[in-house]
Design an enzyme around this catalytic site. Sequence first.
Site, short mmCIF file in Angstrom:
data_model
loop_
_atom_site.label_atom_id
_atom_site.label_comp_id
_atom_site.label_asym_id
_atom_site.label_seq_id
_atom_site.Cartn_x
_atom_site.Cartn_y
_atom_site.Cartn_z
CG HIS A 132 -26.60 -48.59 -37.06
ND1 HIS A 132 -25.30 -48.59 -37.52
CD2 HIS A 132 -26.55 -48.23 -35.75
CE1 HIS A 132 -24.50 -48.27 -36.51
NE2 HIS A 132 -25.23 -48.03 -35.44
CG ASP B 249 -29.81 -45.86 -30.16
OD1 ASP B 249 -29.16 -45.86 -29.12
OD2 ASP B 249 -29.33 -45.57 -31.27
#
Length: 432
Positions: free
Chosen positions: A315, A372
């Site tokens: 991320h 996700d």
Amino acid sequence: MGSFANTKDLGSAQLTIQGTTIDLPLFEGSENEKAIDIRALRKETGAITYDPGFVNTGCCLSDITYIDGEKGILRYRGYDINELAEHCEFIDVAYLLIHGKLPDDEQHNQFSRHLNSHSLLHEDMRHFFDAYPDHAHPMATLSAMAVSLSTFYPELEDVSIQENIDYKVTRLLSKLRTAAAFSYKKSIGHPIVYPKRSLKYCENFLNMMFWTPVNDYDVDPVLAKALNKLLILHADHEQNCSASVVKMVGSAGANLYASIAAGICALWGPLHGGANQHVIEMLQRILSDDGGDVKRVIERSKDKNDPFRLMGVGHRVYKSYDPRAKVAKQMCKDVLARTGTTDPLLDLALQLEEAVLADDYFVSRGLYPNIDFYTGLTYRAMGIPTNMFTVMFAIGRMPGWIAQWLEMREDPDGRIGRPRQIYTGPVQRSVK
């Protein structure tokens, strides 16, 4: 709204450029984040900063969301994301982001009533859906519906009347949720299902998605709870790509609809909100092309010469485990247990997660599974098709976009967004 009153003066930082030294104000935010005020930099020195992606540039003071990527912390208005997901409904978190406080019972009920009463689309907007082909991506439809709302409800453009803000916000939150469900029904050739007054926000969406005249669909409370949590996890994430786009467009004086439509388009990107869809597609390819060989996939993801990318891992902000991923992982298991679904993609995802967390290549680089990695699997188990995953993200992110937009409009230091550049093209020349 963020204010310098909530910052601590740390004196100044000195910068010397080609013999010229200037003092730049240095201050600290409420969570000890330090910043250098460079607003006078170009005026005093003629220089600008070079910061691709604006990863070291603070564009505003904000009191909405706090993130500490190294420690895995995410808070909305001071509340930890795990507590909000465990104890609140999505509409309470939406109220929190927009108003700065959690609603009491009366405020909750009034906000809920507003959401219900404004959930219908103008009937003429239904014809818009007929003009799109069945294979149209729902994100394209959703962005078009968002900007089209300004022609049907132009009175909502004036957001200066704060006492009427719930009326404006709930219309947007409700109508885009309805538009999203309508776009799905259109894509599968089913009749549109209208929202029901008796159902809450998330229950209403599930009913609009899955009820038909020939089934007896009843909203499962476990699925409604899961949807509430997933929307809360997505509700805001500080100055991310789509939020920055919303604010950039809004800084030009564009109305809320245009700004939100732009944010939807930004979220559509596979490196942003579209990542959850790409995680599912990646897992499907791993099963079909690599036979689910996790060891091979891990090696491919570490090979710089291999174009393969391990989606859902790593991320831009979090350098430890994404705090949202913990909640999403548990919700995924709860939904699969409730629906009785055995999903080979989940088994593969769990094996991949275990391999990533045990591999120093990923751990040393701060590459951990993010939100996700699991949201797509959960939506899949709920019966939501892959091309709707990013739409779900957009519905959840709507209150964050609105809160960021409102804060931007009220910022006394706000200016139209206009980044600078370092020109590297040809110097002046003549065509003759």
